[in-house]
Motif scaffolding. Structure first.
Motif, PDB file in Angstrom:
ATOM      1  N   GLY A  23       0.853  -1.172   0.000  1.00  0.00           N
ATOM      2  CA  GLY A  23       0.000   0.000   0.000  1.00  0.00           C
ATOM      3  C   GLY A  23       0.882   1.211   0.000  1.00  0.00           C
ATOM      4  N   PHE A  24       0.285   2.362  -0.291  1.00  0.00           N
ATOM      5  CA  PHE A  24       1.044   3.591  -0.288  1.00  0.00           C
ATOM      6  C   PHE A  24       1.305   4.043   1.144  1.00  0.00           C
ATOM      7  N   THR A  25       2.400   4.715   1.335  1.00  0.00           N
ATOM      8  CA  THR A  25       2.652   5.418   2.594  1.00  0.00           C
ATOM      9  C   THR A  25       3.493   6.634   2.302  1.00  0.00           C
ATOM     10  N   ASP A  26       3.313   7.666   3.090  1.00  0.00           N
ATOM     11  CA  ASP A  26       4.145   8.854   2.969  1.00  0.00           C
ATOM     12  C   ASP A  26       5.460   8.577   3.691  1.00  0.00           C
ATOM     13  N   ALA A  27       6.491   8.230   2.936  1.00  0.00           N
ATOM     14  CA  ALA A  27       7.753   7.784   3.538  1.00  0.00           C
ATOM     15  C   ALA A  27       8.685   8.948   3.794  1.00  0.00           C
ATOM     16  N   SER A  28       8.196   9.981   4.449  1.00  0.00           N
ATOM     17  CA  SER A  28       9.021  11.147   4.724  1.00  0.00           C
ATOM     18  C   SER A  28       9.748  10.974   6.030  1.00  0.00           C
ATOM     19  N   ALA A  29      10.988  11.447   6.056  1.00  0.00           N
ATOM     20  CA  ALA A  29      11.814  11.223   7.230  1.00  0.00           C
ATOM     21  C   ALA A  29      11.341  11.996   8.440  1.00  0.00           C
ATOM     22  N   TYR A 224      16.457   8.411   3.530  1.00  0.00           N
ATOM     23  CA  TYR A 224      15.153   9.051   3.676  1.00  0.00           C
ATOM     24  C   TYR A 224      14.773   9.863   2.439  1.00  0.00           C
ATOM     25  N   SER A 225      13.533  10.337   2.455  1.00  0.00           N
ATOM     26  CA  SER A 225      12.872  10.917   1.301  1.00  0.00           C
ATOM     27  C   SER A 225      13.506  12.231   0.848  1.00  0.00           C
ATOM     28  N   ALA A 226      13.248  12.583  -0.427  1.00  0.00           N
ATOM     29  CA  ALA A 226      13.699  13.869  -0.968  1.00  0.00           C
ATOM     30  C   ALA A 226      12.956  15.041  -0.348  1.00  0.00           C
ATOM     31  N   LYS A 227      11.912  14.773   0.396  1.00  0.00           N
ATOM     32  CA  LYS A 227      11.188  15.861   1.049  1.00  0.00           C
ATOM     33  C   LYS A 227      12.049  16.546   2.108  1.00  0.00           C
ATOM     34  N   TYR A 228      13.091  15.856   2.551  1.00  0.00           N
ATOM     35  CA  TYR A 228      13.894  16.386   3.652  1.00  0.00           C
ATOM     36  C   TYR A 228      15.373  16.248   3.355  1.00  0.00           C
ATOM     37  N   GLY A 229      16.150  17.146   3.946  1.00  0.00           N
ATOM     38  CA  GLY A 229      17.586  17.140   3.726  1.00  0.00           C
ATOM     39  C   GLY A 229      18.311  17.793   4.884  1.00  0.00           C
ATOM     40  N   ARG A 230      19.432  18.493   4.538  1.00  0.00           N
ATOM     41  CA  ARG A 230      20.235  19.220   5.529  1.00  0.00           C
ATOM     42  C   ARG A 230      20.795  18.299   6.601  1.00  0.00           C
ATOM     43  N   ASN A 583      10.647   4.330  -5.192  1.00  0.00           N
ATOM     44  CA  ASN A 583      10.537   5.693  -4.679  1.00  0.00           C
ATOM     45  C   ASN A 583      11.587   6.549  -5.397  1.00  0.00           C
ATOM     46  N   ILE A 584      11.127   7.530  -6.180  1.00  0.00           N
ATOM     47  CA  ILE A 584      12.006   8.371  -6.986  1.00  0.00           C
ATOM     48  C   ILE A 584      11.813   9.811  -6.536  1.00  0.00           C
ATOM     49  N   GLY A 585      12.889  10.481  -6.170  1.00  0.00           N
ATOM     50  CA  GLY A 585      12.777  11.855  -5.705  1.00  0.00           C
ATOM     51  C   GLY A 585      13.928  12.713  -6.171  1.00  0.00           C
ATOM     52  N   LEU A 586      13.699  14.020  -6.186  1.00  0.00           N
ATOM     53  CA  LEU A 586      14.735  14.987  -6.536  1.00  0.00           C
ATOM     54  C   LEU A 586      14.532  16.225  -5.681  1.00  0.00           C
ATOM     55  N   ARG A 587      15.621  16.669  -5.049  1.00  0.00           N
ATOM     56  CA  ARG A 587      15.574  17.827  -4.160  1.00  0.00           C
ATOM     57  C   ARG A 587      16.612  18.844  -4.630  1.00  0.00           C
ATOM     58  N   ASN A 588      16.273  20.119  -4.497  1.00  0.00           N
ATOM     59  CA  ASN A 588      17.200  21.195  -4.845  1.00  0.00           C
ATOM     60  C   ASN A 588      17.311  22.140  -3.656  1.00  0.00           C
ATOM     61  N   TRP A 608      21.421  19.790  -6.598  1.00  0.00           N
ATOM     62  CA  TRP A 608      20.438  18.764  -6.912  1.00  0.00           C
ATOM     63  C   TRP A 608      20.797  17.467  -6.188  1.00  0.00           C
ATOM     64  N   ALA A 609      19.839  16.976  -5.433  1.00  0.00           N
ATOM     65  CA  ALA A 609      20.054  15.764  -4.637  1.00  0.00           C
ATOM     66  C   ALA A 609      19.046  14.699  -5.065  1.00  0.00           C
ATOM     67  N   PRO A 610      19.432  13.761  -5.944  1.00  0.00           N
ATOM     68  CA  PRO A 610      18.521  12.688  -6.346  1.00  0.00           C
ATOM     69  C   PRO A 610      18.404  11.626  -5.262  1.00  0.00           C
ATOM     70  N   ARG A 611      17.247  11.009  -5.176  1.00  0.00           N
ATOM     71  CA  ARG A 611      17.015   9.893  -4.252  1.00  0.00           C
ATOM     72  C   ARG A 611      16.290   8.790  -5.022  1.00  0.00           C
ATOM     73  N   LEU A 612      16.748   7.581  -4.852  1.00  0.00           N
ATOM     74  CA  LEU A 612      16.124   6.434  -5.515  1.00  0.00           C
ATOM     75  C   LEU A 612      16.105   5.270  -4.548  1.00  0.00           C
ATOM     76  N   GLY A 613      14.917   4.757  -4.263  1.00  0.00           N
ATOM     77  CA  GLY A 613      14.795   3.613  -3.369  1.00  0.00           C
ATOM     78  C   GLY A 613      13.817   2.592  -3.910  1.00  0.00           C
TER      79      GLY A 613
END
Length: 1010
Positions: A23-29, A224-230, A583-588, A608-613
């Motif tokens: 099932g889907f889940t919001d996999a944000s850190a 963890y997800s592209a939604k978060y960084g730093r 899970n495909i993400g891209l963060r700037n 640019w910070a790509p994420r692939l899981g």
């Protein structure tokens, strides 16, 4: 398992639950939500209702699958409806942060025969195949059972690959810090209810919730997800409790008596044979007592209370918790301190947490959070006579401090349609950073090295002045931050699409340090060979006589500064089929640092910070999961980098011989200069640099690449096991370089006349190991000239390097109502020549401005294992419910030691070419890279606990006994790494333990919940 009145059908439901697909889940850190999904008859309606009245519905699709996303964590009732009739339900379905909870229902044929079935959600699959990250979630129930410390970092150390950082460093409220995957302690991110609570001044830690207010804590160790960084270390995400439709109240009292604690070990001056030609600074000290630790214990009293419930049922909810902790203790300073004393100290650590949740309607939710954590320190100083071991009269006070933060956050969530969700969060972090020395005479200087005063003057009894504080902050020091993030999620077929922004602005005012008193301190010293110059490269000559000298030390970094951090992201959580999730993400990220005049000196964009899981449900029944992750993570420079790099800081020493010492102030008299006047290795004489010249023109932010591959598998019906491989590589580091002579040489070679440009007088921020371009102001005021410096131009022979690899193995028995247990083993290596933003070898917390990379001589023989390397880590924890009234628990951590460190004067001739004294990777003329001298001893920490919940109190009363460090191990965790006080003069404290394990202590508590 609770199956109601239809046991046979309940088993069918359990079988279906264990045979789930994704099932889907919001996999944000740093999320505060999770999801529920499962199988049911197509066309039926699934309703999830929380104990706070939140209601979400989903229609089961033609494939027989449903998903309800972005649900606030908590307990839910999930019902199956057909033709507006409830035919099946599940109670107490627990939604865990960033996880998918699987709830499947019977087929339509079977569902028609049901009237009302209630199945306890403990039968859900144990492996969450909807996540691709690496994390550990500890719930409030587990926190109640386990004997662990009451900080976010103590909880985080339960996760594999997380180790205690150097004891030199502490967070904003005094909490010990941790290292994730070989990274330094300043590279972690902290969150509370989804907003960033990381200390905005220097990134060293963050604040946490009152212990009883923690609902769940996530510890992310990677992926963890592209939604978060730093973060290039790890992430600690605390989710606070919230009110429900039932009122709950509770209180707890904890007591850690000093009378039941063991004393720390006394410390003695090392006594070891020295190489030929070397002597101790004081030959009478080896083997003698350095610091008495008798009765150096403390008593801690902690009081907690909470309440939670509906202000308006199903609409408006409140949860509030307060915690008051007070620690009283005694500490004895060393015989070599500026004034030996017994310190009677008091720490007060108040915490507060308030959470309001307003269900505006079924589609809109508004949340408000206030979290506060403070730490104040006060003390009385009593003279202590080491000769008689007697305590004397009160003579003053130590530095009094008050630190911590108040955080205010608002979050709005709108379920625009069943497939479209929008959320926005705004938060403010207001920090306090206050210090003073009550009653101290500010006309008196701080004195260091008093035991090295000339005995011909003192008669063998050091002359002191009662000043015990070396540096202070401005009374106006404070800092704050503001954050805004907005997220939009849209479910499109097999895709869950996300996009958003994540911005933080922080500012600091009058932060930094300055020497206490008249603006300078006196440091006494002695050389073993009085005929040799102290530093001929800087014109500091030989003291002659008996070798005694003194230098005047000035250090001032107080300034104001600010940072803007912005980011945008897009992400696709794609359920390819029943077995595969991608899970495909891209963060700037964009980072901008400003000086005291709000002029930018660092500006990084297009990061640019790509994420692939991926997650592969191998057998299709959530019993065997293979997962992996590739990601890039950027780290911003915190505010404090401007304190020395972009401000008018002063850092000088001026050498003298002396013929007398003032008996009242302890200051030297009869001064005779040994050099040209004040000298500064970094040319820090108080001048403010041009902001365009502070950093390399093409400076890149620190970033790290990471790869993870692992699996989790069930073992029978009750066990889980798994393995994971992690590889991390630091691609770019940021530090400062100070060798202006090399810069001038290269400028000339590139056709730049040094007489026509202004050469920087301080250090420059750069990317070590890379080619950097610097701007030099033209002397005529028209523009700049460029100079490009390669790694070899600076004289460095190696690029910046930090590599980490680890193998994690685990075996777990989840709690089944009777017992739980987990065992982890991690084999890892962290090696290179760059620890990160701080320097654990000497406890230097000048973030991204450490002494590493200042000059090439400091980096010679620097390659080896790094300070946060722990080759072997064994962790185990668990609990056992002996009877309904009695529970026992324990935790064990066994870790191999950190590498030993020896930093001395340079080369075989004990020179000091860059005025850094004993800071080179040489000792007694021989190279000493980290790891070449062996390691500190293994440490082990065994904690045991017992809880009694008497039946006569309806199990609402709990009495606890926890014993920490049962075996009373007191191994050293940090040794003094400074080999010499002057050429061929070995420091009397080199190799002596500076920090040791906390001795055994006992914690008693009583709590009542109703």
């Amino acid at each position: 398992m609770k199956v109601g009145n239809h046991r046979r059908h309940g088993y069918r439901l359990l079988a279906l639950a264990c045979a789930t697909t994704f099932g889907f889940t919001d996999a944000s850190a740093q999320s505060t939500t999770g999801s529920i999904s499962g199988q049911a008859q197509p066309g039926t309606i699934i309703t999830a209702t929380s104990d706070t009245g939140v209601t979400r519905k989903a229609t089961v699709g033609d494939s027989g699958r449903y998903t309800i996303n972005t649900l606030p964590v908590g307990s839910y009732t999930v019902t199956l409806q057909r033709d507006d009739t409830t035919v099946d339900s599940r109670d107490k379905v627990q939604v865990v942060v960033n996880s998918n909870t699987e709830v499947s229902f019977a087929s339509e044929v079977n569902a028609k025969s049901l009237q009302a079935i209630s199945v306890n959600a403990s039968a859900i699959p144990r492996i969450d195949v909807s996540t691709v990250d690496s994390r550990t979630v500890i719930t409030a129930k587990e926190l109640e059972r386990l004997p662990i410390g009451r900080t976010a970092e103590a909880i985080a150390t339960l996760a594999p690959g997380v180790v205690a950082g150097s004891s030199y460093f502490a967070g904003p409220t005094g909490n010990a810090l941790v290292s994730f995957g070989g990274s330094s302690v300043s590279e972690n991110a902290y969150y509370i209810n989804g907003f960033n609570s990381t200390d905005p001044l220097n990134g060293l830690g963050g604040i946490g919730l009152p212990y009883g207010a923690i609902d769940q804590q996530e510890t992310f160790t990677g992926g963890y997800s592209a939604k978060y960084g730093r973060s290039t270390g790890g992430v600690i995400n605390q989710i606070g409790k919230r009110g429900t439709n039932e009122w709950h109240f509770g209180a707890q009292v904890q007591w850690t008596p000093g009378s039941l604690a063991s004393d720390p070990r006394n410390m003695y001056y090392p006594n070891r044979p020295l190489p030929e030609g070397y002597g101790y600074a004081d030959g009478t000290l080896p083997g003698t007592l350095f610091r008495s630790r008798r009765d150096n214990t403390s008593t801690i009293a902690t009081y907690d209370a909470y309440l939670g419930g509906p202000l308006i049922k199903d609409k408006l909810f409140l949860f509030a918790a307060v915690e008051a902790q007070k620690q009283n203790g005694q500490s004895t300073s060393s015989i070599a301190s500026s004034q030996p004393a017994i310190t009677n100290y008091t720490y007060q650590l108040p915490k507060r947490y308030v959470k309001l949740d307003w269900n505006i309607n079924d589609s809109n939710i508004l949340e408000f959070t206030n979290a506060s954590s403070k730490n104040s320190y006060n003390s009385n100083l009593y003279a202590y006579d080491y000769a008689t071991a007697q305590r004397g009269a009160l003579f003053g006070h130590d530095l009094s401090t008050k630190t911590g933060s108040d955080i205010y956050s608002g979050k709005f969530t709108s379920y625009i349609t069943d497939d479209l969700t929008f959320s926005a969060t705004y938060d403010v972090n207001r920090a306090i950073d206050y210090s003073e020395v009550s009653g101290a005479n500010t006309s008196l200087p701080f004195l260091s090295g008093v035991t090295l005063q000339d005995p011909a003057i003192t008669g063998g009894s050091p002359i002191r002045n009662g000043i015990t504080t070396s540096s202070v902050k401005s009374p106006n020091a404070h800092y704050s931050s503001r954050g805004l993030r907005m997220d939009l999620e849209y479910k499109l077929g097999s895709h869950l699409l996300s996009a958003g922004i994540d911005n933080i602005n922080s500012s600091a005012h009058d932060e930094g340090q300055q020497v206490f008193g008249p603006g300078y301190a006196w440091v006494y010293g002695k050389v073993a060979d009085p005929s040799k110059p102290i530093n001929p490269d800087y014109g500091v000559g030989a003291p002659g006589g008996s070798g005694y000298y003194v230098y005047r030390y000035i250090y001032t970094t107080t300034t104001s500064m600010s940072v803007e951090q912005k980011a945008q992201y897009i992400e696709d959580h794609w359920q390819i089929n029943d077995h595969w999730l991608l899970n495909i993400g891209l963060r700037n990220d964009q980072f901008t640092n400003y000086n005291f005049a709000h002029q930018s000196f660092v500006h990084n964009t297009n990061q640019w910070a790509p994420r692939l899981g991926f997650s592969w449900d191998v057998l299709g029944g959530s019993t065997f999961k293979v997962f992996g992750n590739l990601g890039r993570y950027y780290l911003a420079l915190p505010n404090s980098v401007a304190e020395r790099a972009a401000s008018g800081s002063t850092y000088t020493t001026e050498y003298f011989t002396y013929s007398g010492i003032d008996p009242s102030s302890g200051a030297p008299t009869g001064l005779k200069p040994l050099g040209p006047g004040p000298v500064s290795a970094n040319n820090e004489y108080g001048q403010a640099p041009n902001p365009k010249t502070v950093a390399a023109k093409n400076l890149r932010s620190q970033y790290q690449d990471e790869a993870i591959l692992g699996f989790n598998k069930t073992l029978g019906n009750d066990w889980l096991y798994g393995a994971k491989i992690t590889v991390r590589k630091l691609q770019t580091a940021i530090d400062d370089v100070c060798d202006t002579d090399r810069l001038v040489q290269t400028a000339i070679a590139q056709g730049v006349d040094p007489d026509t440009v202004d050469i920087p007088e301080g250090c420059l921020i750069f990317n070590p190991g890379r080619t950097n371009t610097f701007l030099l102001p033209n002397s005529n005021g028209n523009g700049f000239s460029e100079v490009t410096m390669t790694n070899s131009d600076w004289g460095f022979t190696n690029n910046a390097k930090r590599k980490y690899y680890a193998l994690d193995l685990f075996l777990e028995h989840p709690f089944d109502g009777k017992w739980q247990g987990r065992i982890d083993y991690t084999f890892s290596r962290s090696y290179g020549n760059t620890e990160g933003q701080v320097l654990s070898t000497i406890g230097q917390d000048d973030v991204s401005k450490t002494q590493d990379w200042d000059f090439w001589q400091l980096m010679e023989y620097s390659n080896g294992v790094l300070s946060n390397d722990r080759t072997h880590q064994f962790k185990a924890y668990g609990s056992y419910q002996i009877t309904p009234e009695w529970l026992i628990s324990g935790s064990l951590q066994v870790t191999s030691g950190a590498p030993k460190v020896c930093l001395g004067y340079y080369g075989s001739d004990d020179s000091d070419p860059v005025l850094y004294r004993s800071s080179y990777h040489y000792c007694a003329g021989k190279p000493t890279p980290l790891g070449s001298l062996g390691r500190l001893p293994w440490t082990k920490q065994l904690n045991l606990g017992a809880t009694y919940r008497p039946a006569f109190a309806d199990n609402k009363l709990a009495l606890n006994l926890d014993i920490f460090n049962v075996l009373n191990d007191r191994k050293p965790t940090v040794l003094d790494a400074t080999y010499e006080t002057a050429p061929y003069t070995v420091s009397n404290t080199y190799g002596m333990p500076l920090y040791l394990q906390t001795p055994r202590y006992v914690r008693l508590s009583a709590s009542y919940d109703w």
